[in-house]
Write a protein that holds these residues in place. Sequence first.
Motif, PDB file in Angstrom:
ATOM      1  N   GLN A   1       0.641  -1.017  -0.015  1.00 20.53           N
ATOM      2  CA  GLN A   1      -0.049   0.437   0.114  1.00 20.53           C
ATOM      3  C   GLN A   1       0.780   1.122  -0.249  1.00 20.53           C
ATOM      4  OE1 GLN A   1      -3.043   0.439   2.576  1.00 20.53           O
ATOM      5  NE2 GLN A   1      -4.800  -0.923   1.284  1.00 20.53           N
ATOM      6  N   TRP A   2       1.937   1.147   0.682  1.00 19.80           N
ATOM      7  CA  TRP A   2       2.656   2.346   0.966  1.00 19.80           C
ATOM      8  C   TRP A   2       3.421   2.202  -0.310  1.00 19.80           C
ATOM      9  CZ3 TRP A   2       6.138   1.777   5.815  1.00 19.80           C
ATOM     10  CH2 TRP A   2       5.001   1.983   6.630  1.00 19.80           C
ATOM     11  N   TYR A   3       3.652   1.231  -0.851  1.00 16.74           N
ATOM     12  CA  TYR A   3       4.577   1.677  -2.442  1.00 16.74           C
ATOM     13  C   TYR A   3       3.233   2.185  -2.984  1.00 16.74           C
ATOM     14  CZ  TYR A   3       5.880  -0.146  -7.256  1.00 16.74           C
ATOM     15  OH  TYR A   3       6.779  -0.710  -8.504  1.00 16.74           O
ATOM     16  N   ALA A   4       2.099   2.257  -3.188  1.00 19.76           N
ATOM     17  CA  ALA A   4       1.096   2.410  -4.239  1.00 19.76           C
ATOM     18  C   ALA A   4       1.067   3.943  -4.796  1.00 19.76           C
ATOM     19  CB  ALA A   4      -0.302   1.947  -4.433  1.00 19.76           C
ATOM     20  N   ILE A   5       1.140   4.103  -2.646  1.00 18.37           N
ATOM     21  CA  ILE A   5       0.872   6.055  -2.249  1.00 18.37           C
ATOM     22  C   ILE A   5       2.213   6.849  -2.775  1.00 18.37           C
ATOM     23  CG2 ILE A   5       1.099   7.892  -0.205  1.00 18.37           C
ATOM     24  CD1 ILE A   5      -0.418   5.313   1.275  1.00 18.37           C
ATOM     25  N   ILE A   6       3.224   5.975  -2.572  1.00 20.14           N
ATOM     26  CA  ILE A   6       4.539   6.508  -3.457  1.00 20.14           C
ATOM     27  C   ILE A   6       4.719   6.505  -4.821  1.00 20.14           C
ATOM     28  CG2 ILE A   6       6.802   6.715  -3.429  1.00 20.14           C
ATOM     29  CD1 ILE A   6       7.028   5.171  -0.642  1.00 20.14           C
ATOM     30  N   ALA A   7       4.291   5.918  -5.535  1.00 16.07           N
ATOM     31  CA  ALA A   7       3.688   5.973  -6.746  1.00 16.07           C
ATOM     32  C   ALA A   7       3.091   7.685  -7.101  1.00 16.07           C
ATOM     33  CB  ALA A   7       3.035   4.874  -7.172  1.00 16.07           C
ATOM     34  N   GLY A   8       2.095   7.417  -6.458  1.00 11.38           N
ATOM     35  CA  GLY A   8       0.807   8.509  -5.949  1.00 11.38           C
ATOM     36  C   GLY A   8       2.009  10.234  -6.745  1.00 11.38           C
ATOM     37  N   PHE A   9       2.705   9.601  -5.865  1.00 15.89           N
ATOM     38  CA  PHE A   9       3.642  11.190  -5.196  1.00 15.89           C
ATOM     39  C   PHE A   9       4.603  11.413  -6.333  1.00 15.89           C
ATOM     40  CE2 PHE A   9       2.355  11.166  -1.282  1.00 15.89           C
ATOM     41  CZ  PHE A   9       1.835  13.087  -0.177  1.00 15.89           C
ATOM     42  N   THR A  10       5.388  10.756  -7.494  1.00 15.88           N
ATOM     43  CA  THR A  10       6.049  10.655  -7.966  1.00 15.88           C
ATOM     44  C   THR A  10       5.264  10.796  -9.313  1.00 15.88           C
ATOM     45  OG1 THR A  10       5.214   7.697  -9.224  1.00 15.88           O
ATOM     46  CG2 THR A  10       7.474   8.357  -7.563  1.00 15.88           C
ATOM     47  N   MET A  11       3.768  10.956  -9.151  1.00 15.43           N
ATOM     48  CA  MET A  11       3.248  11.565 -10.701  1.00 15.43           C
ATOM     49  C   MET A  11       3.566  13.268 -10.273  1.00 15.43           C
ATOM     50  SD  MET A  11       1.900   9.449 -12.397  1.00 15.43           S
ATOM     51  CE  MET A  11       2.768   7.378 -12.480  1.00 15.43           C
TER      52      MET A  11
ATOM     53  N   PHE B   1      -4.026   8.830  -9.782  1.00 14.11           N
ATOM     54  CA  PHE B   1      -3.624   8.068  -9.393  1.00 14.11           C
ATOM     55  C   PHE B   1      -3.193   8.451  -7.707  1.00 14.11           C
ATOM     56  CE2 PHE B   1      -0.544   6.134 -11.832  1.00 14.11           C
ATOM     57  CZ  PHE B   1      -0.212   5.765 -10.798  1.00 14.11           C
TER      58      PHE B   1
ATOM     59  N   ILE C   1      -3.847   7.683  -3.390  1.00 10.62           N
ATOM     60  CA  ILE C   1      -3.694   8.277  -2.566  1.00 10.62           C
ATOM     61  C   ILE C   1      -4.855   8.914  -1.708  1.00 10.62           C
ATOM     62  CG2 ILE C   1      -2.361  10.967  -1.719  1.00 10.62           C
ATOM     63  CD1 ILE C   1      -0.818  10.616  -4.052  1.00 10.62           C
TER      64      ILE C   1
END
Lengths: 210, 209
Positions: free
Chosen positions: A37-47, B47, B52
Amino acid sequence: MRREVPLAITFITGFLLIIGFFIPHDPIGGLQSMFLQWYAIIAGFTMVLGLMTLTRIHTRRIVKRTQGFGYSVILIGAMLGTLVVGFYSGIKYKGLFELGTPFMWYYNNILVPLSATMFSLLAFFIASAAYRAFRARTIEATLLLIAGVLVMIGRVPVGNLIWNKLPIIAEWIMNIPQLAAKRGILIGVALGMIATSLRIILGIERTYLK
Amino acid sequence: MAEIIGIWVAAFLTLCIFSFLYKDNPLYKFAEHLYVGSSAAYMLVYFYFFNIKPMLIDKFIAETGLARWILIIPTFLGVIMLLRIHPKIGWISRWSIAFTMGIGAGIGIVAGIHGYILPQTKATFLPLFIKGDLIQSANNIILVVGVLTTFLFFYFSKEHKGLLKPPVKIGMAFIMVSFGASFGYTVMARLSLLIGRIYFLLHNWLHLI
């Protein structure tokens, strides 16, 4: 500190993901799903990072008034427009893709036509590439040519009109020789993926730290 | 009304991109930049609402205790990822990159074994002779030989000479057939997109068909 901490983080997370697969019970299984889940959250920040970089590059072009800076204005305008419409629709309506939302209008009438036409344009370039590549100079090139042509003709109605066995041949090529080579390549790719992943987890592969 | 405007906008953008077939021109460049900007922002919006918001914001509001406060860690890792654009403190972003690399590598190993190697190998264990079904037997033999020879083609620890040469040649032939078939398949997919766009112009926009 600048190298040791990231190496330790990579080792711990990678190792935990592998262990979690064999021991899916708590606490390891729970940690594994939490990390995913954290991985998915960080992926959002990479956007966000991607958008920031794109904005920075194009703002610089606009400020310096370089040639074609007007297109940068369009790009940033489109970006801001999409963000405004997207967040407005997402907050005001139940979901982002609810029918009748401004975002759906934007998606159906701007994004979909742009992306579909952009990819359909490749049909022309792929045809000219085929003209250059498909020359029966060697046995291998001839095989490439025959397989390509048979699959193309066999998958359109005119193929069936020319000879009713053509679709069957095209299907056979896709299901037997094509599948065999694809399977061999896939197994090879997976072995390469595992080897590279192990190198990353063990800290042998460190290029991502540069 | 919104639908009609939408069709006209979509038709204009479609024609802008098709204008590239003549030569690179301002209309194409306009559509190209519009596409890049829109799709980049679309990904962020997507995303935000699918990753998020549900996994971080909604969860932070709903949860209590440790389950709530532990969400500070992914937020911190996400925020330090943004520092990458700053030359002096950009090195901190390595922590979040290291985290994603670790997860990616871990998934890579598990997915490599369970998603590719085991199912693909299992599917290749086929009976080479089926009584009363010669065609299926021949197909199975071709499939097994194809997989093994393709595999050998990518074996670079030994030079492709002597005993290794004939199977490698056969493997090469299989790879060529596969590439040709994949090429044909891709061409057909692109052509169907092209037909879709032309149909849109002639049917939805101009009402000619």
